[in-house]
Design an enzyme around this catalytic site. Structure first.
Site, PDB file in Angstrom:
ATOM      1  N   GLN A   1       0.809  -1.216   0.000  1.00  0.00           N
ATOM      2  CA  GLN A   1       0.000   0.000   0.000  1.00  0.00           C
ATOM      3  C   GLN A   1       0.840   1.262   0.000  1.00  0.00           C
ATOM      4  OE1 GLN A   1      -1.542  -1.048   4.124  1.00  0.00           O
ATOM      5  NE2 GLN A   1      -1.603   1.185   4.262  1.00  0.00           N
TER       6      GLN A   1
ATOM      7  N   CYS B   1      -5.078   0.145   3.685  1.00  0.00           N
ATOM      8  CA  CYS B   1      -4.978  -1.259   4.093  1.00  0.00           C
ATOM      9  C   CYS B   1      -6.307  -1.988   4.009  1.00  0.00           C
ATOM     10  CB  CYS B   1      -4.400  -1.359   5.504  1.00  0.00           C
ATOM     11  SG  CYS B   1      -5.489  -0.691   6.784  1.00  0.00           S
TER      12      CYS B   1
ATOM     13  N   HIS C   1      -5.474  -0.991  11.704  1.00  0.00           N
ATOM     14  CA  HIS C   1      -4.957  -1.599  10.476  1.00  0.00           C
ATOM     15  C   HIS C   1      -5.788  -2.826  10.131  1.00  0.00           C
ATOM     16  CE1 HIS C   1      -1.929  -2.208   7.434  1.00  0.00           C
ATOM     17  NE2 HIS C   1      -1.528  -3.381   7.908  1.00  0.00           N
TER      18      HIS C   1
ATOM     19  N   ASN D   1      -0.040  -9.208   5.165  1.00  0.00           N
ATOM     20  CA  ASN D   1      -0.039  -7.759   5.318  1.00  0.00           C
ATOM     21  C   ASN D   1      -0.037  -7.105   3.942  1.00  0.00           C
ATOM     22  OD1 ASN D   1       0.073  -5.249   6.531  1.00  0.00           O
ATOM     23  ND2 ASN D   1       1.817  -5.721   7.820  1.00  0.00           N
TER      24      ASN D   1
END
Length: 443
Positions: free
Chosen positions: A64, A70, A363, A384
């Site tokens: 990102q 996110c 997040h 992630n």
């Protein structure tokens, strides 16, 4: 009565510190290595071995970059996993910039409507101040991205690629928020002057044109139709012509988003378990999906996530990623012994952290695996969106204890809920204040 700090007190504190050889030894370590560097435990690494009994196949980790997308990346990654498997692809990404464009566009309209709905309140009212503090930002929640998908569809990244601004959004946010605050003054003035509904609507439409122009200038014009070419793992060539973002979604994603529900774990006194909740003023698309959650205990929370992973489907989740974690890809409550290093007690329970502003969802990522030993989850595999240089080629390990303490939201198919849980979710939700921690946006 207030008491100031005296010079004698400070001198006494300094003398006591200097006289303690343990404290001065720790001082040298912390000055050289920082608080966490001097407090890191090998135990956190040992219990975070990245091996899992359930480990889903996924593609390369996305990045990102310098943006707060996110929540979009996590949602699009769950779709990407399906596309890779269903169409026999090795590497593929959906356009995060495309959803970014439409989210900004819709958030501007959401803000304008919020300003108009509170126009009879003073500038000093908490709601108006809340709106003006951050008119819009990059972050969001699951139901908000669902609203974008349902209205605008999705496109491949090759059709609407990254731009400077989508990868580094600070400048766009700066100037878009400047504009929205100026527009807020105009709209409030029109209401105060008794302007007609037609005049207000006309003014707002002109403002939205300016917002569209700003977004198109910085991000590029989003496509309405396109062709999609790809070559699968068997080297076979495919082309789909005359697609729209909505028809691409239907053919390549094909997920009924109404089948999914948001589950939270918020063990605070004001949010009894097995009840549904929403947050006032939280959203992005006027007329879109309501942000709504079912609050459950942590045991139920994890069982629901495991049920979906066992069916071969990854899980969107929201957490406080900065707590007890590092860039090596470890999220473990045992990772740092800061209490011993600094000689103070920094421990509190999950409910207190929420109530006193110490923690909230910051997040969103994707659960792509879990290690179950003797019937109990021990650690979780996390995809992630910080690129493949962080963690284990972009993946993180979250211990089960870390999940208990710092994970707040998952999204699962409602078929995994019991009939009672489904009924509780479907019930009229309790409305939480705009500043409630459950209204936090993942960035």
């Amino acid at each position: 009565m207030s008491q100031e700090i005296t010079a004698n007190q400070t001198a006494k504190f300094a003398e006591a510190f200097a006289a303690d050889s343990k404290k001065t030894a720790i001082q040298r370590a912390v000055v050289k290595n920082g608080i966490q560097g001097a407090s890191e435990n090998q135990a956190g690494h040992v219990e975070s071995n990245p091996v899992y009994s359930i480990d889903l196949t996924t593609g390369k980790v996305a990045n990102q970059k310098q943006s707060g997308r996110c929540w979009m990346f996590a949602a699009l990654n769950t779709f990407r996993h399906k596309i890779l498997n269903n169409f026999n692809l090795k590497d593929f990404e959906l356009s995060q910039s495309y959803t970014f464009f439409w989210d900004k566009y819709e958030k501007a309209n959401w803000f304008y409507e919020g300003i108009l709905n509170t126009a009879d309140e003073a500038l000093t009212s908490r709601k108006v101040a809340f709106l003006l503090q951050t008119p819009q930002q990059d972050g969001g929640q699951w139901d908000m991205i669902v609203s974008i998908f349902q209205k605008y569809g999705v496109v491949p990244q090759a059709v609407y690629p990254e731009s400077f601004t989508s990868s580094a959004s600070a400048q766009l946010n700066k100037y878009l928020n400047k504009k929205l605050r100026i527009d807020a003054k105009t709209l409030r003035s029109l209401v105060a002057e008794g302007a007609s509904a037609e005049k207000i609507a006309e003014t707002k439409e002109a403002m939205l044109q300016e917002v569209y122009n700003l977004l198109a200038t910085t991000l590029g014009t989003p496509p309405t139709t396109f062709d999609f070419e790809y070559r699968d793992e068997n080297k076979e060539y495919h082309i789909e012509q005359g697609l729209t973002p909505q028809s691409f979604y239907d053919k390549f994603v094909g997920v009924n988003l109404d089948d999914y529900v948001s589950i939270i774990n918020a063990p605070t006194a004001d949010k009894p378990f097995n009840k549904s909740y929403t947050v006032e003023l939280l959203g992005n698309v006027v007329g879109g999906k309501q942000v709504k959650y079912l609050n459950v205990d942590m045991s139920t929370f994890k069982k629901l996530a495991i049920a979906q992973l066992e069916q071969g489907e990854s899980v969107w989740f929201g957490c406080d990623v900065g707590q007890s974690s590092n860039r090596d890809g470890i999220m473990a409550t045992s990772l740092f012994s800061v209490n011993e290093t600094l000689g103070a007690d920094f421990d509190s329970n999950k409910a207190d952290r929420l109530d006193y502003g110490e923690s909230l969802m910051t997040h969103a990522m994707v659960l792509t695996g879990v290690d179950i030993v003797n019937g109990q989850s021990t650690k979780w595999k996390v995809e992630n969106s910080w690129g493949d240089k962080a963690g284990f080629n972009g993946f993180y390990v979250a211990t089960d204890a870390w999940m208990d303490e710092y994970t707040y939201q998952i999204v699962v198919r409602k078929e995994f809920l019991t009939a009672e849980q489904q009924a509780a979710f479907a019930a009229e939700p309790k409305v939480l204040a705009p500043w409630d921690p459950m209204g936090a946006l993942a960035n």
